[in-house]
Structure formats: structure tokens, C-alpha cells
Design a protein around this motif. Structure first.
Motif, PDB file in Angstrom:
ATOM      1  N   GLU A 202       0.828  -1.204   0.000  1.00 50.21           N
ATOM      2  CA  GLU A 202       0.000   0.000   0.000  1.00 50.21           C
ATOM      3  C   GLU A 202       0.858   1.248   0.000  1.00 50.21           C
ATOM      4  N   SER A 203       0.286   2.313  -0.494  1.00 53.59           N
ATOM      5  CA  SER A 203       0.919   3.634  -0.449  1.00 53.59           C
ATOM      6  C   SER A 203      -0.161   4.698  -0.517  1.00 53.59           C
ATOM      7  N   GLY A 204       0.238   5.944  -0.205  1.00 48.26           N
ATOM      8  CA  GLY A 204      -0.696   7.051  -0.344  1.00 48.26           C
ATOM      9  C   GLY A 204      -1.277   7.578   0.949  1.00 48.26           C
ATOM     10  N   GLY A 205      -0.963   6.933   2.061  1.00 45.72           N
ATOM     11  CA  GLY A 205      -1.478   7.427   3.334  1.00 45.72           C
ATOM     12  C   GLY A 205      -0.776   8.713   3.747  1.00 45.72           C
ATOM     13  N   GLY A 206      -1.294   9.326   4.801  1.00 48.66           N
ATOM     14  CA  GLY A 206      -0.677  10.549   5.294  1.00 48.66           C
ATOM     15  C   GLY A 206      -1.590  11.305   6.220  1.00 48.66           C
TER      16      GLY A 206
ATOM     17  N   GLY B   2     -10.737  16.907   3.703  1.00 53.49           N
ATOM     18  CA  GLY B   2      -9.764  16.706   2.630  1.00 53.49           C
ATOM     19  C   GLY B   2      -9.909  15.352   1.957  1.00 53.49           C
ATOM     20  N   SER B   3      -8.982  15.084   1.052  1.00 50.73           N
ATOM     21  CA  SER B   3      -9.020  13.856   0.262  1.00 50.73           C
ATOM     22  C   SER B   3      -7.656  13.186   0.229  1.00 50.73           C
ATOM     23  N   LEU B   4      -7.687  11.876   0.075  1.00 50.49           N
ATOM     24  CA  LEU B   4      -6.485  11.082  -0.141  1.00 50.49           C
ATOM     25  C   LEU B   4      -6.839   9.965  -1.106  1.00 50.49           C
ATOM     26  N   ARG B   5      -5.829   9.508  -1.857  1.00 48.93           N
ATOM     27  CA  ARG B   5      -6.016   8.319  -2.684  1.00 48.93           C
ATOM     28  C   ARG B   5      -4.971   7.289  -2.288  1.00 48.93           C
ATOM     29  N   LEU B   6      -5.458   6.164  -1.817  1.00 48.33           N
ATOM     30  CA  LEU B   6      -4.582   5.049  -1.479  1.00 48.33           C
ATOM     31  C   LEU B   6      -4.421   4.142  -2.690  1.00 48.33           C
ATOM     32  N   SER B   7      -3.231   3.562  -2.798  1.00 48.75           N
ATOM     33  CA  SER B   7      -2.943   2.600  -3.853  1.00 48.75           C
ATOM     34  C   SER B   7      -2.447   1.306  -3.231  1.00 48.75           C
ATOM     35  N   CYS B   8      -2.727   0.217  -3.901  1.00 46.28           N
ATOM     36  CA  CYS B   8      -2.230  -1.089  -3.459  1.00 46.28           C
ATOM     37  C   CYS B   8      -1.734  -1.832  -4.688  1.00 46.28           C
TER      38      CYS B   8
ATOM     39  N   LEU C 188      -8.175   3.357  -3.529  1.00 46.91           N
ATOM     40  CA  LEU C 188      -9.268   3.796  -2.667  1.00 46.91           C
ATOM     41  C   LEU C 188      -9.223   5.317  -2.625  1.00 46.91           C
ATOM     42  N   GLN C 189     -10.147   5.945  -3.330  1.00 50.96           N
ATOM     43  CA  GLN C 189     -10.267   7.398  -3.304  1.00 50.96           C
ATOM     44  C   GLN C 189     -11.128   7.774  -2.112  1.00 50.96           C
ATOM     45  N   MET C 190     -10.568   8.581  -1.221  1.00 48.35           N
ATOM     46  CA  MET C 190     -11.253   8.952   0.005  1.00 48.35           C
ATOM     47  C   MET C 190     -11.492  10.460  -0.006  1.00 48.35           C
ATOM     48  N   ASN C 191     -12.745  10.852  -0.015  1.00 49.00           N
ATOM     49  CA  ASN C 191     -13.122  12.264  -0.017  1.00 49.00           C
ATOM     50  C   ASN C 191     -13.888  12.594   1.256  1.00 49.00           C
ATOM     51  N   SER C 192     -14.006  13.881   1.533  1.00 51.51           N
ATOM     52  CA  SER C 192     -14.765  14.360   2.698  1.00 51.51           C
ATOM     53  C   SER C 192     -14.342  13.609   3.955  1.00 51.51           C
ATOM     54  N   LEU C 193     -13.062  13.543   4.182  1.00 56.67           N
ATOM     55  CA  LEU C 193     -12.532  12.745   5.290  1.00 56.67           C
ATOM     56  C   LEU C 193     -12.939  13.327   6.639  1.00 56.67           C
ATOM     57  N   LYS C 194     -13.164  12.430   7.588  1.00 58.24           N
ATOM     58  CA  LYS C 194     -13.589  12.788   8.934  1.00 58.24           C
ATOM     59  C   LYS C 194     -12.550  12.263   9.939  1.00 58.24           C
ATOM     60  N   PRO C 195     -12.514  12.833  11.138  1.00 55.75           N
ATOM     61  CA  PRO C 195     -11.562  12.329  12.148  1.00 55.75           C
ATOM     62  C   PRO C 195     -11.739  10.838  12.410  1.00 55.75           C
ATOM     63  N   GLU C 196     -12.963  10.342  12.339  1.00 55.09           N
ATOM     64  CA  GLU C 196     -13.203   8.919  12.597  1.00 55.09           C
ATOM     65  C   GLU C 196     -12.702   8.015  11.484  1.00 55.09           C
ATOM     66  N   ASP C 197     -12.232   8.581  10.393  1.00 51.48           N
ATOM     67  CA  ASP C 197     -11.606   7.781   9.341  1.00 51.48           C
ATOM     68  C   ASP C 197     -10.139   7.480   9.655  1.00 51.48           C
ATOM     69  N   THR C 198      -9.618   8.097  10.695  1.00 53.15           N
ATOM     70  CA  THR C 198      -8.231   7.858  11.084  1.00 53.15           C
ATOM     71  C   THR C 198      -8.024   6.391  11.438  1.00 53.15           C
TER      72      THR C 198
END
Length: 125
Positions: free
Chosen positions: A6-10, A16-22, A80-90
Motif C-alpha cells: 500500500e501507499s498514499g497514506g498521510g 480533505g481527500s487522499l487516494r490510497l494505492s495497493c 481507494l479514493q477517500m473524499n470528505s474525510l472525517k476524524p473517525e476515518d483515522t
């Protein structure tokens, strides 16, 4: 031996948004069902999303409308495209692969065959 990386975390702010790759090793990627799971501190690993060989998708209720799973068979990669991220997504997000998985087993972490090491996603408020 199948390996998943995996990559793309942070670190990202709320909304905000992040895109994870595997990236998956091997020549049979297109035959695998692929999934993403998350594990927050002190909690069990939980299902996030999955995509089948025919590109059907399944999502946990908590991420529907915000996360999108996709795959590129030419690149042996699932996203995995992650949009509208929330603290509970941590959480630590791990990808998983399975060559034979019943539809009733997809959301259970016990039935997947291969796992990546995980990537940390932290959503700050």
C-alpha cells in the motif's frame, strides 16, 4: 507468493481527500477480488470497500458516498479514493486479496487470503 504493497497514506485535514494505492505482485491480479480494511487504535480491523473481478463494488455504510474503490488490471493496482474525510476515518488502511470469496464473506476479515502491511491515514480537526 502474492505480495500487496500500500501507499498514499498521510496526514490530512477534515474534509480533505487522499487516494490510497495497493500494488499487487503476480500475473493473476485480474482474478482476485480486492478489498480495503481499516483498523483504528484499540479496535478490530473493519471492512471498508471491495471490488470484484467484474468491477462490482461494495462499501461499508460509514463510507458510502465518500469513498470509491477502483482497480486497474493493467497496472495490478487497486485504489481507494477517500473524499470528505472525517476524524473517525483515522486508521491504518490495509488492502486484501482473495481468489475465491463468497459474496457473504466479503465484509469479513477472516476470509481474505492475502494482506498488505497497511498505510496510516490521519485526519486532523
Amino acid at each position: 507468493q502474492v505480495q500487496l504493497v500500500e501507499s498514499g497514506g498521510g496526514l490530512v485535514q477534515v474534509g480533505g481527500s487522499l487516494r490510497l494505492s495497493c500494488a499487487v505482485s503476480g500475473r493473476t491480479f485480474s482474478r482476485y477480488r480486492m478489498g480495503w480494511f481499516q483498523q483504528a487504535p484499540g479496535k478490530e480491523r473493519e471492512f471498508v470497500a471491495a471490488i470484484t473481478r467484474s468491477d462490482s463494488t461494495l462499501y461499508a455504510d460509514s463510507v458510502k458516498g465518500r469513498f470509491t474503490i477502483s482497480r486497474d488490471n493493467a497496472k495490478n493496482t487497486v485504489y481507494l479514493q477517500m473524499n470528505s474525510l472525517k476524524p473517525e476515518d483515522t486508521a491504518v488502511y490495509s488492502c486484501a486479496a482473495s481468489g475465491s470469496l463468497a459474496s457473504t464473506q466479503i465484509a469479513s476479515r477472516w476470509f481474505w487470503d492475502y494482506w498488505g502491511q497497511g498505510t496510516q491515514v490521519t485526519v486532523s480537526s
